[in-house]
Scaffold this motif. Structure first.
Motif, PDB file in Angstrom:
ATOM      1  N   LYS A  14      -7.391 -14.819   2.748  1.00 19.74           N
ATOM      2  CA  LYS A  14      -6.698 -13.336   2.407  1.00 19.74           C
ATOM      3  C   LYS A  14      -5.439 -13.627   1.882  1.00 19.74           C
ATOM      4  CE  LYS A  14      -5.916 -11.998   7.239  1.00 19.74           C
ATOM      5  NZ  LYS A  14      -5.793 -13.571   7.733  1.00 19.74           N
ATOM      6  N   SER A  15      -4.754 -14.518   2.433  1.00 19.72           N
ATOM      7  CA  SER A  15      -3.405 -15.013   1.976  1.00 19.72           C
ATOM      8  C   SER A  15      -3.288 -15.677   0.472  1.00 19.72           C
ATOM      9  CB  SER A  15      -2.511 -15.867   2.833  1.00 19.72           C
ATOM     10  OG  SER A  15      -2.479 -15.060   4.035  1.00 19.72           O
ATOM     11  N   PHE A  58      -2.754 -12.119  -6.514  1.00 11.03           N
ATOM     12  CA  PHE A  58      -2.528 -10.819  -7.147  1.00 11.03           C
ATOM     13  C   PHE A  58      -1.449 -10.752  -7.937  1.00 11.03           C
ATOM     14  CE2 PHE A  58      -5.459  -8.639  -3.716  1.00 11.03           C
ATOM     15  CZ  PHE A  58      -6.351  -9.027  -4.308  1.00 11.03           C
ATOM     16  N   ASN A  59      -0.309 -11.532  -7.369  1.00 15.49           N
ATOM     17  CA  ASN A  59       1.029 -11.341  -8.214  1.00 15.49           C
ATOM     18  C   ASN A  59       1.268 -12.824  -9.184  1.00 15.49           C
ATOM     19  OD1 ASN A  59       2.459 -13.336  -6.336  1.00 15.49           O
ATOM     20  ND2 ASN A  59       4.443 -12.048  -6.691  1.00 15.49           N
ATOM     21  N   ALA A 114      -3.505 -12.860  -1.653  1.00 14.88           N
ATOM     22  CA  ALA A 114      -2.344 -12.077  -1.936  1.00 14.88           C
ATOM     23  C   ALA A 114      -1.505 -12.914  -2.919  1.00 14.88           C
ATOM     24  CB  ALA A 114      -1.361 -12.232  -0.773  1.00 14.88           C
ATOM     25  N   VAL A 153       3.307  -6.423  -9.564  1.00 16.12           N
ATOM     26  CA  VAL A 153       3.035  -6.611  -8.297  1.00 16.12           C
ATOM     27  C   VAL A 153       3.894  -7.271  -7.657  1.00 16.12           C
ATOM     28  CG1 VAL A 153       1.217  -7.563  -6.723  1.00 16.12           C
ATOM     29  CG2 VAL A 153       0.406  -6.678  -8.923  1.00 16.12           C
ATOM     30  N   ASP A 166       1.813  -9.209   3.070  1.00 19.21           N
ATOM     31  CA  ASP A 166       1.120 -10.255   3.825  1.00 19.21           C
ATOM     32  C   ASP A 166       1.457 -10.298   5.159  1.00 19.21           C
ATOM     33  OD1 ASP A 166      -0.560 -12.422   4.586  1.00 19.21           O
ATOM     34  OD2 ASP A 166       0.304 -13.901   3.162  1.00 19.21           O
ATOM     35  N   VAL A 219       2.038  -6.132  -2.349  1.00 16.05           N
ATOM     36  CA  VAL A 219       1.025  -6.581  -1.686  1.00 16.05           C
ATOM     37  C   VAL A 219       2.004  -7.042  -0.517  1.00 16.05           C
ATOM     38  CG1 VAL A 219      -0.477  -8.487  -1.528  1.00 16.05           C
ATOM     39  CG2 VAL A 219      -0.236  -7.400  -3.431  1.00 16.05           C
ATOM     40  N   LEU A 251       5.387  -9.026  -3.939  1.00 18.75           N
ATOM     41  CA  LEU A 251       4.848  -9.642  -2.819  1.00 18.75           C
ATOM     42  C   LEU A 251       5.791  -9.544  -1.407  1.00 18.75           C
ATOM     43  CD1 LEU A 251       2.478 -11.282  -1.622  1.00 18.75           C
ATOM     44  CD2 LEU A 251       3.279 -13.235  -2.580  1.00 18.75           C
ATOM     45  N   THR A 285       0.520   1.495  -5.216  1.00 17.02           N
ATOM     46  CA  THR A 285      -0.734   0.976  -4.760  1.00 17.02           C
ATOM     47  C   THR A 285      -0.162  -0.036  -3.543  1.00 17.02           C
ATOM     48  OG1 THR A 285      -1.270   0.972  -7.163  1.00 17.02           O
ATOM     49  CG2 THR A 285      -2.631  -0.320  -5.399  1.00 17.02           C
ATOM     50  N   VAL A 310      -1.723  -3.112  -0.952  1.00 17.94           N
ATOM     51  CA  VAL A 310      -2.559  -4.004  -0.515  1.00 17.94           C
ATOM     52  C   VAL A 310      -2.053  -4.818   0.703  1.00 17.94           C
ATOM     53  CG1 VAL A 310      -4.228  -6.073  -0.946  1.00 17.94           C
ATOM     54  CG2 VAL A 310      -3.450  -4.595  -2.895  1.00 17.94           C
ATOM     55  N   CYS A 326       2.640  -1.960  -7.556  1.00 18.31           N
ATOM     56  CA  CYS A 326       1.955  -2.271  -6.525  1.00 18.31           C
ATOM     57  C   CYS A 326       2.861  -3.321  -5.548  1.00 18.31           C
ATOM     58  CB  CYS A 326       0.603  -2.884  -6.800  1.00 18.31           C
ATOM     59  SG  CYS A 326      -0.440  -3.836  -5.731  1.00 18.31           S
TER      60      CYS A 326
END
Length: 283
Positions: free
Chosen positions: A47-48, A54-55, A51, A85, A167, A165, A87, A195, A197, A163
């Protein structure tokens, strides 16, 4: 086209070495603009890594990630991806770079070449959005953990990303700090349409999202609304994943033979459910 789209994404750390370890195995995931998505799973499930994909901090070993239609693996347009995006990492101390809160929030826009007057407007607006404006002249290292994380989020807002994100943004915070950060995230999503996440291992945070994506060993296991995902307690337990405390309580009572009217996700729902149950029992 979705705002973020991962297509058959594979990722390996040190892909050229004999110790290459693939952590994502052909992941497909689409996130629409304005969604609030919680990404769950064990440490090491990927999952990290998602993240950072995504950017554009990482690029896929195979497959593609698109942000606002832009391919994150194209070097010339990676700055465009990071403009869209932002982070926020687990430890806010690693993201705070200046000696004064407002200077820290200005750091991102300055690097993007935003004019000074516009930076001033953005910094003030971002600090107000996270309810930290009155601390604008304070030293970040004197703030609480929750306040530091809110300043880190303000720094992303000032870059006017579409967005954010996050973490494990509350992993190092006390309960009050966690509440502050979660309320900020909810407000940004609800009022500004940003957005979100959220990568978390706190199930009581995940239930606040509109959508929950469960990962395990580099694959997506489940993707749906919180009620849909968390109602399958047996499935989650088989994968050694937790459920919200209220859901766990109801699950254990049902296992003991007490048939309850529903499966609650929060303490409030749990109380309401017990009241309904007691009313039914008394009739």
């Amino acid at each position: 086209m979705p705002f973020i789209q991962a297509q058959q994404v594979r990722f390996s750390y040190e892909p050229e070495s004999v110790d290459a370890r693939e952590v994502l195995h052909g992941v497909d995931l689409s996130i629409e603009e304005g969604e609030f998505v919680a990404l769950l799973g064990h440490n090491g499930c990927g999952k990290s890594t998602m993240a950072k994909l995504f950017n554009g901090m990482l690029v896929p070993t195979a497959g593609k990630v698109f942000v606002g239609g832009v391919d994150t693996s194209v070097e010339e347009t990676q700055l465009d991806v990071r403009r869209q995006v932002g982070l926020v990492l687990q430890n806010p101390d690693n993201q705070l770079v200046a000696g004064v809160v407002e200077e820290d929030v200005a750091f991102g826009p300055e690097n993007l070449g935003v004019p000074p007057q516009e930076i001033r407007r953005r910094v003030d607006a971002a600090l107000k959005a996270v309810d930290m404006y009155e601390y604008r002249e304070h030293a970040p290292h004197k703030l609480s953990g929750g306040q530091k994380q809110r300043v880190a989020i303000a720094g992303i807002i000032a870059m006017e990303t579409k967005c954010i994100v996050l973490d494990e943004p509350t992993a190092m915070l006390d309960p009050r700090g966690r509440t502050e950060v979660m309320e900020t995230i909810q407000r940004l999503n609800r009022e500004k349409g940003i957005t979100i996440v959220l990568i978390t291992h706190y199930m009581d945070e995940a239930v606040q999202a509109g959508r929950v994506v469960v990962m395990d060993e580099g694959n997506i296991l489940r993707d749906g609304g919180p009620r849909e995902v968390f109602s399958d307690v047996e499935f989650l337990k088989r994968h050694d994943l937790d459920v919200p405390q209220a859901t766990e309580l109801a699950y254990r009572l049902e296992a003991a033979g007490i048939k309850l009217p529903g499966m609650p996700l929060s303490a409030e729902e749990c109380i309401a459910m017990f009241r309904r149950y007691l009313r039914l029992e008394s009739h």
